[in-house]
Design an enzyme around this catalytic site. Structure first.
Site, PDB file in Angstrom:
ATOM      1  CD1 TRP A   1      -1.354  -1.118   1.500  1.00  0.00           C
ATOM      2  CD2 TRP A   1      -1.669   1.051   1.048  1.00  0.00           C
ATOM      3  NE1 TRP A   1      -0.174  -0.466   1.723  1.00  0.00           N
ATOM      4  CE2 TRP A   1      -0.334   0.869   1.453  1.00  0.00           C
ATOM      5  CE3 TRP A   1      -2.101   2.339   0.700  1.00  0.00           C
ATOM      6  CZ2 TRP A   1       0.577   1.917   1.538  1.00  0.00           C
ATOM      7  CZ3 TRP A   1      -1.190   3.378   0.771  1.00  0.00           C
ATOM      8  CH2 TRP A   1       0.133   3.163   1.186  1.00  0.00           C
TER       9      TRP A   1
ATOM     10  CG  ASP B   1      -4.172   3.849  -4.280  1.00  0.00           C
ATOM     11  OD1 ASP B   1      -3.174   4.161  -4.949  1.00  0.00           O
ATOM     12  OD2 ASP B   1      -4.105   3.311  -3.158  1.00  0.00           O
TER      13      ASP B   1
ATOM     14  CE  LYS C   1       4.126  -0.877  -4.345  1.00  0.00           C
ATOM     15  NZ  LYS C   1       3.652   0.226  -3.522  1.00  0.00           N
TER      16      LYS C   1
HETATM   17  C1  LIG Z   1      -2.965   0.128  -2.859  1.00  0.00           C
HETATM   18  C2  LIG Z   1      -1.747   0.953  -2.594  1.00  0.00           C
HETATM   19  N1  LIG Z   1      -1.803   2.272  -2.760  1.00  0.00           N
HETATM   20  C3  LIG Z   1      -0.741   3.048  -2.549  1.00  0.00           C
HETATM   21  C4  LIG Z   1       0.457   2.521  -2.139  1.00  0.00           C
HETATM   22  C5  LIG Z   1       1.578   3.479  -1.894  1.00  0.00           C
HETATM   23  O1  LIG Z   1       2.732   3.198  -2.544  1.00  0.00           O
HETATM   24  P1  LIG Z   1       3.960   4.206  -2.581  1.00  0.00           P
HETATM   25  O2  LIG Z   1       3.715   5.270  -1.552  1.00  0.00           O
HETATM   26  O3  LIG Z   1       5.150   3.392  -2.267  1.00  0.00           O
HETATM   27  O4  LIG Z   1       3.949   4.752  -3.947  1.00  0.00           O
HETATM   28  C6  LIG Z   1       0.578   1.134  -1.933  1.00  0.00           C
HETATM   29  C7  LIG Z   1       1.831   0.540  -1.481  1.00  0.00           C
HETATM   30  O5  LIG Z   1       1.930  -0.564  -1.058  1.00  0.00           O
HETATM   31  C8  LIG Z   1      -0.562   0.344  -2.183  1.00  0.00           C
HETATM   32  O6  LIG Z   1      -0.517  -0.997  -2.027  1.00  0.00           O
END
Ligand SMILES: Cc1ncc(COP(=O)(O)O)c(C=O)c1O
Length: 377
Positions: free
Chosen positions: A106, A187, A223
């Site tokens: 990411w 993660d 999500k």
């Molecule tokens: C791999 C990964 N980790 C963490 C996140 C963080 O998501 P959020 O801060 O919206 O919970 C994302 C969001 O796209 C992601 O793709």
């Protein structure tokens, strides 16, 4: 005293139960009960499947960590905030500052960790030739990492590749992480989107919790509960003892205090209500499966549409990959052409969010991919 239940009539004899009772009460030493449809071994004993035993052990081990008060959880600002708080904590309290992330990963990972004061390095993950996992490369790189180094592992539905290790591969990853004394930082942003099942998608993390060692987990509910705007997530640190957990917690509070002091409450109340109410929890799993299934169906439809157009190349990776993203393998030129001529937008590494696709828009995307592949090398 009068009884309002005294008019209830006795139930007619249950034909199945009456056979069971008759057999139970039969004193004959060679009696044979063939009335119940439950599997038995050659010895006439009920069978506990090995895989069930293992799963039970795993759950018990998870609970062990919680029961032993060696798990610290702190609410953070969604997945991103959980990663950042974990990284700040590690930069301050862990001697080894090197953090390994998958290549690719990411796009925000390197920024989060670098800004927190960690030094980002990559381990091999994706093999563009096979469009699959470079498992050998991954093990080799983790095996060569310095002792104590941090390793970011996406728990499931890897972003951007849509490729996860199998359970057997996770076990090998676990062994190398533990034997090299690396510290895993999970993660968990897409739990439920890989398989449609929250428990199956948690198996990678549970394996590491079950072995009694340490790990960090950044959990997002953005999500899988559709709570993007609420910024609701949590950082969990599994420690080896209650004493360590107490110290870790006190330091985590110090990390958070100058950042945002306390987290917002509304999203957390929604998540807590769902997690604590068994009916709501069940409803959540059903809706989540609905989301995961729709994405799987989009993959199938896109694959069939591309096959129907006779687009050159092997496109089976569309249905082999899992989770929200489809890593197309399209290059930047092709991606730009698709935006200009077909008004289809994706990240320049060729990553498509399958969740944004519908049965209606599949033909438009398939046409664009076909044109990009046949016109631009
Ligand atoms: C791999 C990964 N980790 C963490 C996140 C963080 O998501 P959020 O801060 O919206 O919970 C994302 C969001 O796209 C992601 O793709």
């Amino acid at each position: 005293m009068s009884s309002i239940l005294s008019n209830v009539l006795p139930a007619p004899e249950d034909p199945v139960l009456s056979v069971i009772f008759a057999c139970r009460d039969d004193p004959c030493p060679v009696k044979l009960n063939l009335s119940v449809g439950a599997y038995q071994t050659e010895e006439g004993k009920p069978l506990v499947l090995e895989v069930v035993r293992k799963a039970e052990q795993q759950l018990a081990n998870d609970l062990h960590a919680v029961k032993e008060n060696r798990v610290v959880t702190i609410q953070c600002l969604s997945g991103t905030g959980s990663l950042r708080v974990g990284a700040e904590f590690l930069a301050k309290h862990h001697q080894q500052r090197v953090i390994f992330v998958p290549n690719p990963t990411w796009g925000n990972h390197p920024f989060i960790f670098t800004l927190a004061g960690l030094s980002v390095e990559y381990f091999r993950y994706y093999d563009p030739h096979t469009r699959g996992l470079d498992f050998e490369g991954m093990l080799e790189d983790l095996g060569a990492a310095p002792s104590g180094a941090l390793v970011v592992l996406q728990a499931c539905a890897h972003n951007p590749t849509g490729i996860d290790p199998t359970l057997e591969q996770w076990e090998q990853i676990r062994q190398i992480v533990r034997s090299k004394g690396l510290l895993p930082f999970f993660d968990n942003a897409y739990q439920g989107f890989a398989s449609g099942n929250l428990d199956s998608d948690a198996q990678s993390v549970r394996m590491f919790v079950a072995d009694g060692g340490e790990c960090l987990i950044a959990q997002s509910f953005a999500k899988n509960m559709g709570l993007y705007g609420e910024r609701i997530g949590a950082l969990t640190i599994v420690c080896t003892s209650e004493d360590v957990a107490r110290k870790v917690k006190s330091q985590l509070l110090l990390v958070v205090r100058p950042m945002y002091l306390s987290p917002p409450i509304h999203g957390a109340s929604i998540v807590t209500t769902i997690l604590k109410n068994s009916d709501m929890y069940k409803d959540w799993t059903i809706e989540l499966k609905g989301m995961a299934d729709r994405i799987i169906s989009m993959r199938q439809q896109l694959y069939e549409a591309i096959q129907a157009r006779g687009t050159p190349g092997d496109w089976s990776h569309i249905i082999k990959q899992i989770g929200m993203f489809y890593f197309t393998g399209l290059n930047e030129k092709q991606v730009r052409m698709m935006a200009k001529e077909y008004h289809i937008y994706m990240t320049y590494d060729g990553r498509i969010s399958m969740a944004g696709l519908s049965s209606k828009t599949v033909p438009q995307l398939a046409d664009a991919i076909h044109a990009a592949v046949t016109r631009i090398p």
